[in-house]
Enzyme design. Structure first.
Site, PDB file in Angstrom:
ATOM      1  CG  PHE A   1      -1.871   1.256   1.107  1.00  0.00           C
ATOM      2  CD1 PHE A   1      -3.033   1.183   0.344  1.00  0.00           C
ATOM      3  CD2 PHE A   1      -1.541   2.463   1.695  1.00  0.00           C
ATOM      4  CE1 PHE A   1      -3.863   2.299   0.204  1.00  0.00           C
ATOM      5  CE2 PHE A   1      -2.379   3.579   1.559  1.00  0.00           C
ATOM      6  CZ  PHE A   1      -3.536   3.488   0.810  1.00  0.00           C
TER       7      PHE A   1
ATOM      8  CG  ASP B   1       5.556   4.096   1.891  1.00  0.00           C
ATOM      9  OD1 ASP B   1       5.506   4.764   2.945  1.00  0.00           O
ATOM     10  OD2 ASP B   1       4.583   3.960   1.124  1.00  0.00           O
TER      11      ASP B   1
ATOM     12  CE  LYS C   1      -1.195   6.916   6.721  1.00  0.00           C
ATOM     13  NZ  LYS C   1      -0.859   5.774   5.907  1.00  0.00           N
TER      14      LYS C   1
HETATM   15  C1  LIG Z   1      -1.069   5.918   4.375  1.00  0.00           C
HETATM   16  C2  LIG Z   1       0.049   5.424   3.532  1.00  0.00           C
HETATM   17  C3  LIG Z   1       0.356   6.035   2.308  1.00  0.00           C
HETATM   18  C4  LIG Z   1      -0.491   7.140   1.710  1.00  0.00           C
HETATM   19  O1  LIG Z   1      -0.548   8.266   2.510  1.00  0.00           O
HETATM   20  P1  LIG Z   1      -1.759   9.338   2.257  1.00  0.00           P
HETATM   21  O2  LIG Z   1      -1.388  10.479   3.160  1.00  0.00           O
HETATM   22  O3  LIG Z   1      -3.017   8.659   2.647  1.00  0.00           O
HETATM   23  O4  LIG Z   1      -1.718   9.703   0.822  1.00  0.00           O
HETATM   24  C5  LIG Z   1       1.447   5.562   1.613  1.00  0.00           C
HETATM   25  N1  LIG Z   1       2.188   4.551   2.084  1.00  0.00           N
HETATM   26  C6  LIG Z   1       1.929   3.942   3.251  1.00  0.00           C
HETATM   27  C7  LIG Z   1       2.805   2.835   3.726  1.00  0.00           C
HETATM   28  C8  LIG Z   1       0.840   4.342   4.005  1.00  0.00           C
HETATM   29  O5  LIG Z   1       0.549   3.709   5.142  1.00  0.00           O
END
Ligand SMILES: *Cc1c(COP(=O)(O)O)cnc(C)c1O
Length: 398
Positions: A140, A225, A254
């Protein structure tokens, strides 16, 4: 207005791209939130780890208020006095050389993809428009067209094509698959150190380290990420620190916004970040002074309050207490720090039903991937609050 009236309004006037649990929140402080009926809940989702510092942390709110009273937005057409100090702080805590600020996590991922591609063309002489990035199944990374192009979740993709080419999907936690996916056009490997939305999937020890070594060997960027795993969530400031590696590109988001506003960042060496030149990438709100002031306070709180250490300690305690429930419904409990997934047995029914029961008990938690209940409270949670939660979780899982 009471709960049902609010839900009716949302049902009518907001697009149905989420399926929220039936609670309408009006207030939050630390790990606690209150709904429109005056009932209190312990927040064990933390807005998908965007609230590591808790709701409305006083120091973050103070930084926000002070900056609101001075200057909120300049665009990057001009300098502001908040961008430099924030980027410097981010480079100091990550050991990287330069930061590029965006807003949402998905924008951060898009930025890293653009960086890796252009680095490949300018530094590795990849043939124009041939760059490939390797990613993992069950990933994700966000919701833009390019990012969903390499998702393996049909729901995220159905009806949204055509998709962006240039990505190769391999199984997660599979070094041989990575090795055989690499070719002369490969510019990077994009991966989560723990797959969060994928169900809190923790790879085998050594996976991240070996992946980085393969990237080194083949001169491709190792892109992590850490939008969800970073900033203390897994018991280290960054999850990659469990394996003594350093990514070539690090994506944060986040909790970087301190539970207040969207702030994301991509960090790398000067050599890698030189893919960006004036005009080839940008964002109107990226690096705005309000975001930088909040981000600086958000990071300071994580470090000064030793939230990674708290996460490690309390996460181990919480996990042990969950194991001690000895629930006949649970197949596996996994995670690192206060990032815990409870996977239910196939015949236990969907996780959502249990989240609805937890809600009645006063606990906000969210199912992920049908069968997994995620427990990821703010890292400022107290041991006594974990005990309070475990008592209720035990009732629901018995
Ligand atoms: C939440 C998340 C995203 C996307 O972040 P948004 O602020 O919702 O666009 C990307 N990568 C990971 C691992 C995430 O948990």
């Amino acid at each position: 207005m009471k709960t049902q009236e609010h839900i009716n309004l949302v049902e009518n006037f907001a697009a149905h791209n989420y399926h929220p649990l039936p609670v309408v929140l009006v207030r939050g402080e630390g790990v606690w939130v209150e709904d429109v009926e005056g009932k209190r809940y312990l927040d064990m989702l933390s807005a998908y780890s965007a609230l590591n510092q808790g709701h409305r942390h006083p120091r973050i709110i103070q930084a926000l208020q002070e900056q609101v009273n001075r200057l909120c937005l300049t665009s990057r057409a001009f300098h502001n006095d908040q961008l430099g100090p924030f980027c410097q702080l981010l480079c100091t805590i990550t050991g990287q050389e330069q930061a590029l600020l965006m807003n949402s996590g998905a924008e951060g991922v898009e930025t890293a993809i653009k960086c890796a591609r252009r680095w490949g063309y300018t530094k590795k002489n990849v043939q124009p428009d041939h760059a490939e990035i390797i990613v993992c199944a069950n990933n994700f990374h966000g919701r833009t067209i390019t990012i969903i192009s390499f998702s393996s979740e049909p729901l995220y993709k159905d009806g949204f094509g055509p998709f962006t080419p240039g990505f190769k999907v391999i199984p997660y936690d599979d070094i041989p698959a990575l090795a055989s996916a690499i070719n002369e056009n490969t510019v990077g490997f994009l991966v989560e150190p723990i797959q969060g939305e994928g169900g809190i999937i923790v790879p085998k020890p050594g996976y991240i380290k070996q992946a980085q070594e393969l990237c080194r060997k083949h001169r491709m960027l190792f892109i992590l990420d850490e939008i969800q795993t970073g900033l203390g969530r897994t018991g280290k400031l960054f999850c990659y620190q469990y394996e003594d590696v350093k990514p070539d590109l690090l994506i944060l988001g986040k909790a970087l916004g301190g539970g207040c506003i969207p702030v994301s960042a991509v960090l790398g060496s000067k050599e890698v970040m030189s893919a960006f030149v004036p005009g080839n990438h940008g964002s109107t709100f990226g690096g705005n002074p309000l975001a930088c002031a909040v981000g600086r306070a958000a990071v300071a709180v994580i470090i000064d309050e030793k939230l990674p250490e708290r996460s490690a300690e309390l996460g181990a305690y919480f996990k042990k207490e969950l194991e001690n429930i000895n629930s006949p419904l649970v197949a596996e409990i996994r995670g690192k720090g206060l990032f815990i997934g409870v996977e239910l047995k196939p015949d236990a029914g969907p996780a959502r039903g249990y989240c609805a029961k937890l809600l009645q008990e006063g606990i906000l938690a969210k199912d992920t991937h049908e069968k997994v209940i995620r427990f990821a409270p703010p890292l400022v949670i107290q041991k006594s609050e974990i005990d309070w939660a475990v008592e209720r979780i035990a009732r629901v899982l018995k």
